[in-house]
Design a protein around this motif. Structure first.
Motif, short mmCIF file in Angstrom:
data_model
loop_
_atom_site.label_atom_id
_atom_site.label_comp_id
_atom_site.label_asym_id
_atom_site.label_seq_id
_atom_site.Cartn_x
_atom_site.Cartn_y
_atom_site.Cartn_z
N HIS A 1 0.83 -1.20 0.00
CA HIS A 1 0.00 0.00 0.00
C HIS A 1 0.87 1.25 0.00
O HIS A 1 0.65 2.18 -0.80
N GLN B 1 -10.74 -8.53 16.94
CA GLN B 1 -9.61 -8.69 16.03
C GLN B 1 -9.13 -10.14 16.00
O GLN B 1 -8.83 -10.69 14.95
N LYS C 1 -15.28 -4.06 10.26
CA LYS C 1 -14.49 -3.04 9.54
C LYS C 1 -13.38 -2.49 10.42
O LYS C 1 -12.23 -2.36 9.96
N ARG C 2 -13.69 -2.16 11.67
CA ARG C 2 -12.66 -1.63 12.58
C ARG C 2 -11.57 -2.67 12.83
O ARG C 2 -10.38 -2.35 12.83
N ASP D 1 -9.35 -3.07 9.68
CA ASP D 1 -8.40 -1.97 9.54
C ASP D 1 -7.24 -2.11 10.52
O ASP D 1 -6.09 -1.85 10.19
N LEU E 1 -4.89 -4.90 9.37
CA LEU E 1 -4.09 -4.41 8.23
C LEU E 1 -2.98 -3.50 8.72
O LEU E 1 -1.83 -3.60 8.27
N GLU E 2 -3.31 -2.61 9.65
CA GLU E 2 -2.33 -1.68 10.19
C GLU E 2 -1.19 -2.42 10.91
O GLU E 2 -0.03 -2.05 10.79
N ARG F 1 -4.04 -7.29 2.04
CA ARG F 1 -5.06 -7.26 0.98
C ARG F 1 -4.41 -7.61 -0.34
O ARG F 1 -3.41 -7.00 -0.73
N TYR G 1 -8.62 -10.83 1.36
CA TYR G 1 -7.79 -10.66 2.55
C TYR G 1 -7.26 -12.03 2.99
O TYR G 1 -8.00 -13.03 2.97
#
Length: 379
Positions: A197, A307, A341-342, A345, A348-349, A355, A364
């Motif tokens: 990214h 998570q 969604k949270r 994210d 991913l962080e 992705r 994913y």
């Protein structure tokens, strides 16, 4: 018959072209771009073989003696000062046989009053600067580039994990580097990185200094056919036999991810038996996951319950295309689309997942293949 006496499946570093699998097309394209003075951006997942490909390219160039090759990994750097130190050390370490080159470079550095020490174990030089202001770091870096520009052969400079520059506190780092680099005619750059990214943002965003300044190359997994043939050949050269079913299992279990495939092959190769079956490979895989279990359990303490649950769900599915869909959320008890969604994210962080862009969609997956397999088998 030649018998290979060392483990032919290195998991770190580059041992030589005889231990390097395929990448013929990528190697040809990368070499062609360098020789035609096209700077390259090389992007892939971590541990997919970017660094090894660069060193394989350097192997050819060093054999041909057509240029000077310099590789530096800036992942540990935090600012422009450390970038300059990192590059200086790479130059000193990788062209030691050119004594006049090294002497002239040392003379250049002395003008900036560095501290130069030598590692007690390796004897390699370590350079540090005490810049009182950012402008001095910029001036030193400019002088280094100009020194390389003036050499009698082309310089190929590979900067690995280049996305780090976006995190430097000096907000103008990208602009400074771009302004220096666009002047250079005798240095060809390979900018490689594993944060897909951020690398795409650096080189594809029209508002960033490096926009459209390179040709982008994505490094994908090696084909099952090529990797399978390579594995069989290496076992045969060592006087060992590995069954086709065992190879197929390795490649499917590791999802053709280079690092994880190498680890399983390395461990399998070290088994005492000369004939390797699928059962033997399964034993290696299970043993490896058991040895990592304590580390994997710690991840649970670092993630929120949602998570963690989402990470398990993605591992069990293998690939997830719609993590906010009603069916997926209900099946894996994620909670609500907003929760998903949270959590997505956050994962991913933290680079726990990544992705994967496909032709008409994206998916994913869990980043660490071994962690993914452990989650899949444990929960």
């Amino acid at each position: 018959m030649y018998i290979n006496k060392i483990n032919p499946f290195p998991t770190t570093g580059y041992l030589g072209k005889e231990y390097f699998c395929d990448r013929e097309t990528e190697l040809f394209n990368l070499k062609n771009q360098v020789e035609n003075k096209i700077n390259t951006t090389l992007i892939s997942l971590r541990r997919m073989g970017k660094s090894a490909l660069i060193h394989r390219l350097f192997d050819d160039f060093n054999t041909e003696k057509s240029c000077y090759c310099i590789y530096t990994d800036i992942y540990p750097t935090r600012n422009l000062k450390e970038f300059t130190e990192n590059l200086s050390q790479a130059i000193l370490q990788q062209i030691p046989e050119r004594k006049s080159f090294v002497k002239r470079f040392m003379d250049l550095l002395k003008g900036f009053h560095p501290t130069i020490t030598y590692d007690v174990l390796t004897g390699q030089p370590e350079v540090s600067f005490e810049f009182k202001e950012t402008k001095m770091a910029e001036k030193t870096l400019y002088s280094i580039f100009q020194f390389l520009e003036g050499q009698d052969k082309m310089i190929v400079l590979a900067i690995d994990e280049f996305q780090q520059v976006a995190n430097y506190p000096e907000s103008n780092t990208e602009a400074v580097l771009r302004s220096y680099i666009q002047e250079l005619k005798n240095i060809q750059f390979i900018f490689s990185g594993s944060n897909k990214h951020m690398m795409a943002e650096l080189f594809n965003n029209a508002s960033r200094p490096f926009f459209s300044s390179t040709q982008v190359m994505y490094l994908n997994p090696i084909s099952e056919e090529k990797y399978g043939s390579f594995i069989k050949k290496q076992f045969t050269l060592a006087g060992k036999e590995i069954e086709d079913d065992a190879i197929d299992f390795i490649l499917k279990w590791t999802k053709l991810h280079t690092y994880y495939t190498q680890v399983i092959c390395n461990n399998t190769f070290s088994l005492p038996q000369t004939k390797i079956t699928e059962e033997a490979v399964r034993f290696v895989c299970n043993n490896l996951l058991s040895s990592q279990q304590a580390s994997y359990i710690q991840y649970r303490q670092l993630l929120s319950p949602v998570q963690w649950q989402l990470l398990i769900a993605i591992a069990k599915e293998g690939k997830v295309y719609q993590p906010q869909s009603k069916s997926f959320i209900q099946k894996h008890k994620i909670g609500t689309p907003a929760n998903s969604k949270r959590a997505l994210d956050a994962l991913l962080e933290k680079e726990m997942i990544y992705r994967e862009d496909e032709v008409h969609t994206f998916s994913y997956q869990v980043y660490d293949v071994f962690l993914s397999r452990w989650l899949e088998l444990t929960f």
